[in-house]
Scaffold this motif. Sequence first.
Motif, PDB file in Angstrom:
ATOM      1  N   THR A 162       8.646  -4.171   5.779  1.00  0.00           N
ATOM      2  CA  THR A 162       7.366  -3.797   6.398  1.00  0.00           C
ATOM      3  C   THR A 162       6.858  -2.494   5.794  1.00  0.00           C
ATOM      4  OG1 THR A 162       8.317  -2.557   8.282  1.00  0.00           O
ATOM      5  CG2 THR A 162       7.915  -4.918   8.614  1.00  0.00           C
ATOM      6  N   ARG A 163       7.752  -1.547   5.534  1.00  0.00           N
ATOM      7  CA  ARG A 163       7.343  -0.270   4.933  1.00  0.00           C
ATOM      8  C   ARG A 163       6.863  -0.497   3.497  1.00  0.00           C
ATOM      9  NH1 ARG A 163       6.339   1.587   9.433  1.00  0.00           N
ATOM     10  NH2 ARG A 163       6.376  -0.632   9.698  1.00  0.00           N
ATOM     11  N   GLY A 164       7.586  -1.307   2.737  1.00  0.00           N
ATOM     12  CA  GLY A 164       7.182  -1.599   1.364  1.00  0.00           C
ATOM     13  C   GLY A 164       5.877  -2.370   1.292  1.00  0.00           C
ATOM     14  N   THR A 165       5.642  -3.240   2.260  1.00  0.00           N
ATOM     15  CA  THR A 165       4.407  -4.017   2.297  1.00  0.00           C
ATOM     16  C   THR A 165       3.197  -3.099   2.412  1.00  0.00           C
ATOM     17  OG1 THR A 165       5.542  -5.914   3.265  1.00  0.00           O
ATOM     18  CG2 THR A 165       3.163  -5.828   3.561  1.00  0.00           C
ATOM     19  N   VAL A 166       3.353  -2.015   3.158  1.00  0.00           N
ATOM     20  CA  VAL A 166       2.259  -1.048   3.308  1.00  0.00           C
ATOM     21  C   VAL A 166       1.871  -0.474   1.951  1.00  0.00           C
ATOM     22  CG1 VAL A 166       1.633   1.185   4.295  1.00  0.00           C
ATOM     23  CG2 VAL A 166       2.924  -0.450   5.652  1.00  0.00           C
ATOM     24  N   VAL A 167       2.865  -0.163   1.133  1.00  0.00           N
ATOM     25  CA  VAL A 167       2.603   0.415  -0.181  1.00  0.00           C
ATOM     26  C   VAL A 167       1.980  -0.631  -1.104  1.00  0.00           C
ATOM     27  CG1 VAL A 167       3.669   1.499  -2.207  1.00  0.00           C
ATOM     28  CG2 VAL A 167       4.449   2.102   0.102  1.00  0.00           C
ATOM     29  N   ILE A 168       2.546  -1.833  -1.134  1.00  0.00           N
ATOM     30  CA  ILE A 168       2.027  -2.886  -2.008  1.00  0.00           C
ATOM     31  C   ILE A 168       0.607  -3.271  -1.618  1.00  0.00           C
ATOM     32  CG2 ILE A 168       2.373  -5.292  -2.736  1.00  0.00           C
ATOM     33  CD1 ILE A 168       4.287  -3.212  -4.015  1.00  0.00           C
ATOM     34  N   GLU A 169       0.286  -3.217  -0.323  1.00  0.00           N
ATOM     35  CA  GLU A 169      -1.060  -3.560   0.134  1.00  0.00           C
ATOM     36  C   GLU A 169      -2.113  -2.650  -0.494  1.00  0.00           C
ATOM     37  OE1 GLU A 169      -4.720  -3.442   2.315  1.00  0.00           O
ATOM     38  OE2 GLU A 169      -3.282  -1.795   2.364  1.00  0.00           O
ATOM     39  N   ARG A 170      -1.737  -1.421  -0.837  1.00  0.00           N
ATOM     40  CA  ARG A 170      -2.678  -0.507  -1.491  1.00  0.00           C
ATOM     41  C   ARG A 170      -3.056  -1.012  -2.885  1.00  0.00           C
ATOM     42  NH1 ARG A 170      -5.126   2.354   2.113  1.00  0.00           N
ATOM     43  NH2 ARG A 170      -4.691   0.407   3.113  1.00  0.00           N
ATOM     44  N   LEU A 171      -2.140  -1.730  -3.538  1.00  0.00           N
ATOM     45  CA  LEU A 171      -2.388  -2.253  -4.885  1.00  0.00           C
ATOM     46  C   LEU A 171      -2.897  -3.689  -4.870  1.00  0.00           C
ATOM     47  CD1 LEU A 171       0.853  -0.918  -6.612  1.00  0.00           C
ATOM     48  CD2 LEU A 171      -1.455   0.029  -6.789  1.00  0.00           C
ATOM     49  N   TYR A 172      -2.338  -4.489  -3.983  1.00  0.00           N
ATOM     50  CA  TYR A 172      -2.686  -5.901  -3.870  1.00  0.00           C
ATOM     51  C   TYR A 172      -3.061  -6.191  -2.417  1.00  0.00           C
ATOM     52  CZ  TYR A 172      -0.301  -6.264  -8.364  1.00  0.00           C
ATOM     53  OH  TYR A 172       0.086  -6.097  -9.671  1.00  0.00           O
ATOM     54  N   PRO A 173      -4.329  -5.971  -2.059  1.00  0.00           N
ATOM     55  CA  PRO A 173      -4.723  -6.106  -0.660  1.00  0.00           C
ATOM     56  C   PRO A 173      -4.895  -7.548  -0.170  1.00  0.00           C
ATOM     57  CG  PRO A 173      -6.586  -5.394  -1.995  1.00  0.00           C
ATOM     58  CD  PRO A 173      -5.405  -5.439  -2.901  1.00  0.00           C
ATOM     59  N   ASP A 174      -4.356  -8.493  -0.895  1.00  0.00           N
ATOM     60  CA  ASP A 174      -4.462  -9.913  -0.551  1.00  0.00           C
ATOM     61  C   ASP A 174      -3.446 -10.264   0.542  1.00  0.00           C
ATOM     62  OD1 ASP A 174      -4.621 -12.672  -0.484  1.00  0.00           O
ATOM     63  OD2 ASP A 174      -3.846 -12.955  -2.512  1.00  0.00           O
ATOM     64  N   SER A 175      -3.935 -10.589   1.721  1.00  0.00           N
ATOM     65  CA  SER A 175      -3.050 -10.903   2.851  1.00  0.00           C
ATOM     66  C   SER A 175      -2.132 -12.079   2.554  1.00  0.00           C
ATOM     67  CB  SER A 175      -3.872 -11.208   4.107  1.00  0.00           C
ATOM     68  OG  SER A 175      -4.545 -10.067   4.539  1.00  0.00           O
ATOM     69  N   GLU A 176      -2.640 -13.074   1.842  1.00  0.00           N
ATOM     70  CA  GLU A 176      -1.824 -14.254   1.534  1.00  0.00           C
ATOM     71  C   GLU A 176      -0.633 -13.878   0.661  1.00  0.00           C
ATOM     72  OE1 GLU A 176      -4.183 -17.500   0.048  1.00  0.00           O
ATOM     73  OE2 GLU A 176      -5.537 -17.411   1.770  1.00  0.00           O
ATOM     74  N   ARG A 177      -0.868 -13.013  -0.315  1.00  0.00           N
ATOM     75  CA  ARG A 177       0.228 -12.554  -1.186  1.00  0.00           C
ATOM     76  C   ARG A 177       1.269 -11.782  -0.380  1.00  0.00           C
ATOM     77  NH1 ARG A 177       0.346 -10.046  -6.990  1.00  0.00           N
ATOM     78  NH2 ARG A 177       2.254  -8.824  -6.854  1.00  0.00           N
ATOM     79  N   LEU A 178       0.802 -10.895   0.491  1.00  0.00           N
ATOM     80  CA  LEU A 178       1.707 -10.099   1.318  1.00  0.00           C
ATOM     81  C   LEU A 178       2.527 -11.003   2.236  1.00  0.00           C
ATOM     82  CD1 LEU A 178      -0.763  -7.218   2.249  1.00  0.00           C
ATOM     83  CD2 LEU A 178       1.047  -7.145   0.507  1.00  0.00           C
ATOM     84  N   GLN A 179       1.867 -11.985   2.850  1.00  0.00           N
ATOM     85  CA  GLN A 179       2.567 -12.907   3.749  1.00  0.00           C
ATOM     86  C   GLN A 179       3.560 -13.757   2.974  1.00  0.00           C
ATOM     87  OE1 GLN A 179       1.997 -13.074   7.311  1.00  0.00           O
ATOM     88  NE2 GLN A 179       3.952 -14.142   7.183  1.00  0.00           N
ATOM     89  N   ALA A 180       3.209 -14.181   1.771  1.00  0.00           N
ATOM     90  CA  ALA A 180       4.122 -15.005   0.961  1.00  0.00           C
ATOM     91  C   ALA A 180       5.392 -14.223   0.631  1.00  0.00           C
ATOM     92  CB  ALA A 180       3.426 -15.468  -0.314  1.00  0.00           C
TER      93      ALA A 180
END
Length: 194
Positions: free
Chosen positions: A160-178
């Motif tokens: 969950t913490r890493g997802t926050v950082v990656i979301e800054r670069l790749y804000p695609d919810s589908e990618r984050l959920q995958a």
Amino acid sequence: MVGIRQFNEEQTLERALEVFWRKGYGATSMPELAEATGVLRGSLYNAYGDKQGLFLAVFARYQQGFLAAACETLKPADTRTALKAFFSFAIASMKSGEAARGCLSTKTTVDENASAEPIRDVLRGMVDGLENLLAERLRQATEPLALPIADAARLLVTLTRGTVVIERLYPDSERLQATADALVDLIVPPPLPV
């Protein structure tokens, strides 16, 4: 009257939360908090002591609400469904706001100006609270787990913490959920086809 707050505390904490979440702890000033809340600086100082005291009050309220909402997402009987719903909730939370605002606890954790021990304590409390929620849910699993419960819970929170950082670069919810779904599949392997 002395000792009685002359402002709506719930509304004040909600408005202060928005400022801290948008700007970060270090970049937020007491004059900005006074303006955003509509409460005089002197009243804020009297009620909370200083910016750190106000942040701690804001964060306690935020943590309670976040953990309660996270707990709700973990209610499905199927463990994989519950964990995927938890990540869906976490991703939606970080992407909320006019501009995606990220995660208040992660944003504060990496803020150099938020290194005072009382702040670090509440941040650890948030992480520990999430780990405890996830561990409790994993203890209820009827499906086999690929990792010990404590390790799995810690790994889920770390993502969950890493997802926050990656979301800054790749804000695609589908990618984050995958990505989250892939970790869930590793921890709670899908049943083998018959």
